[in-house]
Design an enzyme around this catalytic site. Structure first.
Site, PDB file in Angstrom:
ATOM      1  CE1 TYR A 202      -1.107  -4.567  14.572  1.00 53.76           C
ATOM      2  CE2 TYR A 202      -3.532  -4.858  14.681  1.00 53.76           C
ATOM      3  CZ  TYR A 202      -2.378  -4.240  14.094  1.00 53.76           C
ATOM      4  OH  TYR A 202      -2.505  -3.643  12.908  1.00 53.76           O
TER       5      TYR A 202
ATOM      6  CB  SER B 129      -5.042  -0.732  15.079  1.00 51.66           C
ATOM      7  OG  SER B 129      -5.930   0.040  14.420  1.00 51.66           O
TER       8      SER B 129
ATOM      9  CE  LYS C 263      -7.454  -3.699   7.422  1.00 50.33           C
ATOM     10  NZ  LYS C 263      -6.314  -2.996   6.983  1.00 50.33           N
TER      11      LYS C 263
ATOM     12  CB  CYS D 247      -4.354   3.530  -0.182  1.00 51.12           C
ATOM     13  SG  CYS D 247      -4.803   3.439   1.342  1.00 51.12           S
TER      14      CYS D 247
ATOM     15  CB  CYS E 204      -0.996   0.116   1.318  1.00 47.04           C
ATOM     16  SG  CYS E 204      -2.046   1.423   1.051  1.00 47.04           S
TER      17      CYS E 204
ATOM     18  CE  LYS F  34      -7.547  -1.028   4.360  1.00 44.20           C
ATOM     19  NZ  LYS F  34      -6.258  -0.838   4.140  1.00 44.20           N
TER      20      LYS F  34
ATOM     21  NE  ARG G  98      -6.467   4.791   4.671  1.00 47.52           N
ATOM     22  CZ  ARG G  98      -5.927   5.795   4.671  1.00 47.52           C
ATOM     23  NH1 ARG G  98      -5.435   6.707   3.847  1.00 47.52           N
ATOM     24  NH2 ARG G  98      -4.999   5.646   5.488  1.00 47.52           N
TER      25      ARG G  98
HETATM   26  C1  PBG Z   1      -3.130   0.181   4.642  1.00 45.29           C
HETATM   27  C2  PBG Z   1      -3.634  -0.270   5.889  1.00 45.29           C
HETATM   28  C3  PBG Z   1      -4.445  -0.281   6.903  1.00 45.29           C
HETATM   29  C4  PBG Z   1      -4.373  -1.196   7.634  1.00 45.29           C
HETATM   30  C5  PBG Z   1      -3.734  -2.144   7.225  1.00 45.29           C
HETATM   31  N1  PBG Z   1      -3.353  -1.706   5.888  1.00 45.29           N
HETATM   32  C6  PBG Z   1      -4.789   1.393   7.292  1.00 45.29           C
HETATM   33  C7  PBG Z   1      -5.993   1.945   6.326  1.00 45.29           C
HETATM   34  O1  PBG Z   1      -6.383   1.294   5.302  1.00 45.29           O
HETATM   35  O2  PBG Z   1      -6.367   3.103   6.514  1.00 45.29           O
HETATM   36  C8  PBG Z   1      -5.212  -1.113   8.921  1.00 45.29           C
HETATM   37  C9  PBG Z   1      -4.616  -2.260  10.145  1.00 45.29           C
HETATM   38  C10 PBG Z   1      -4.961  -2.021  11.411  1.00 45.29           C
HETATM   39  O3  PBG Z   1      -6.101  -1.073  11.786  1.00 45.29           O
HETATM   40  O4  PBG Z   1      -4.540  -2.775  12.261  1.00 45.29           O
HETATM   41  N2  PBG Z   1      -3.789   0.864   3.762  1.00 45.29           N
END
Ligand code: PBG
Length: 337
Positions: A323, A284, A258, A140, A130, A205, A227
């Protein structure tokens, strides 16, 4: 009035007694329909350029951002504790409009990869592909007039994937949510002589508030806009399945959903419909919620983590990016001591 023989007290009240199946820990273990353990995890690791010592991630208690060498050591430590796979995230010291740092042969990710593969060759290494941690605007992909330029981004993502595989990545995991990114990466890897390198599509996603702590860790929050023009709307389950279907058609070896806990329906439907391995990303924010509540004494972090992972696996995820991977491996070791 007809008597229901199952509930008639005269007949001993022999209604279905599911408690019979739960009478002891051994019985519950014996009858468990699914089992999730650290052998099915992927552990995300954050690396950054330079040799500075590891830094705490404030919004993700217990986790750190590492230099390439230190990150590799941490990956090795996780592997030795029983974690089979890691997912590397990098960032750039010099962000620019097109995220050029993402495909540098000397990025923190490629350095970390080389060290991991020298020392722990059988650790499975995936890399996030990314641009958001490498662009000065934090999107991204290439950002132009308030929107992402999908097709200009594809060429850059191809370079990133090839750079990662050249340094030793087993799988690349494109997370930019550009249309046709999987197809483009597949053809770039094949052309570069890496037909054996796999692709884990971050297929479904969603645009999610649960990525907040990650963006803080990565310094990747967009400076303008958001996004939603390229990530999925959380109200759309069928569209998520279309994304998965397209990624499989384009050659994804595995697909990912996700965030995980808010998307159990999508995981379950994808499991029924498709036969590739399905990954889910406990992101996260899902981690931070559990840690924050546990810090206040409001719930038990270990029990909540284990329960969430069990639910995500039960919904149909074969592997889970989490995590908690290293902590889970250590908890399992404690049980065996
Ligand atoms: C990259 C990416 C993201 C996450 C994984 N790859 C962030 C986003 O898209 O804003 C999020 C992972 C997480 O929150 O643990 N684009």
């Amino acid at each position: 009035m007809a008597v229901d023989p199952l509930t008639d007290p005269e007949r001993g009240g022999s209604f279905p007694r599911l408690h019979r199946l739960r009478r002891s820990a051994r019985m519950r273990e014996w009858l468990a329909e699914t089992r999730f353990d650290s052998g099915r995890t992927v552990y995300p690791i954050f690396v950054r350029p330079g040799t500075a010592p590891r830094e705490k991630l404030e919004s993700m208690p217990g986790l750190f951002r590492y230099s390439a060498e230190d990150g590799a050591r941490h990956a090795g430590e996780a592997f030795e504790a029983g974690v089979p796979a890691v997912l590397l995230f990098g960032q750039s010291g010099h962000k620019d409009a097109r995220g050029r740092g993402a495909y540098s042969p000397d990025s923190a990710v490629t350095k970390c990869l080389r060290t991991i593969k020298q020392n722990w060759p059988s650790l499975v290494v995936l890399t996030d592909v990314c641009l958001c941690a490498y662009t000065d605007h934090g999107h991204c992909g290439v950002w132009s007039h308030g929107a992402v330029d999908n097709d200009a981004t594809l060429e850059i993502l191809q370079k990133v994937a090839v750079a990662h595989v050249r340094a030793g990545a087993d799988f690349v995991a494109p997370s930019a949510m550009m249309d046709h990114q999987v197809g483009h990466l597949r053809s770039a890897l094949d052309r570069a002589g890496f037909p054996g390198a796999g692709i884990l599509g971050y297929s479904a996603k969603f645009a999610s508030s649960f990525y907040g702590p990650f963006r803080e860790a990565e310094g990747s929050a967009p400076t303008e806009g958001d996004r939603r023009g390229y990530q999925l709307d959380s109200r759309n389950g069928r569209e998520a399945l279309r994304e998965i279907e397209l990624d499989i058609a384009e050659g994804a070896d595995m697909v990912m959903v996700k965030p995980a806990l808010p998307s159990l329906d999508v995981i379950a439907r994808a499991r029924d419909r498709y036969h590739v391995p399905i990954a889910a990303y406990q992101v996260s924010g899902e981690y931070a919620m559990i840690k924050a509540a546990a810090d206040r004494g409001w719930l038990d972090a270990r029990a909540a983590a284990v329960e969430s992972l069990a639910a995500i696996h039960r919904a149909g995820a074969d592997v889970i990016v989490t995590y908690f991977a290293l902590a889970l491996a250590r908890w399992e070791q404690e049980l065996h001591e």
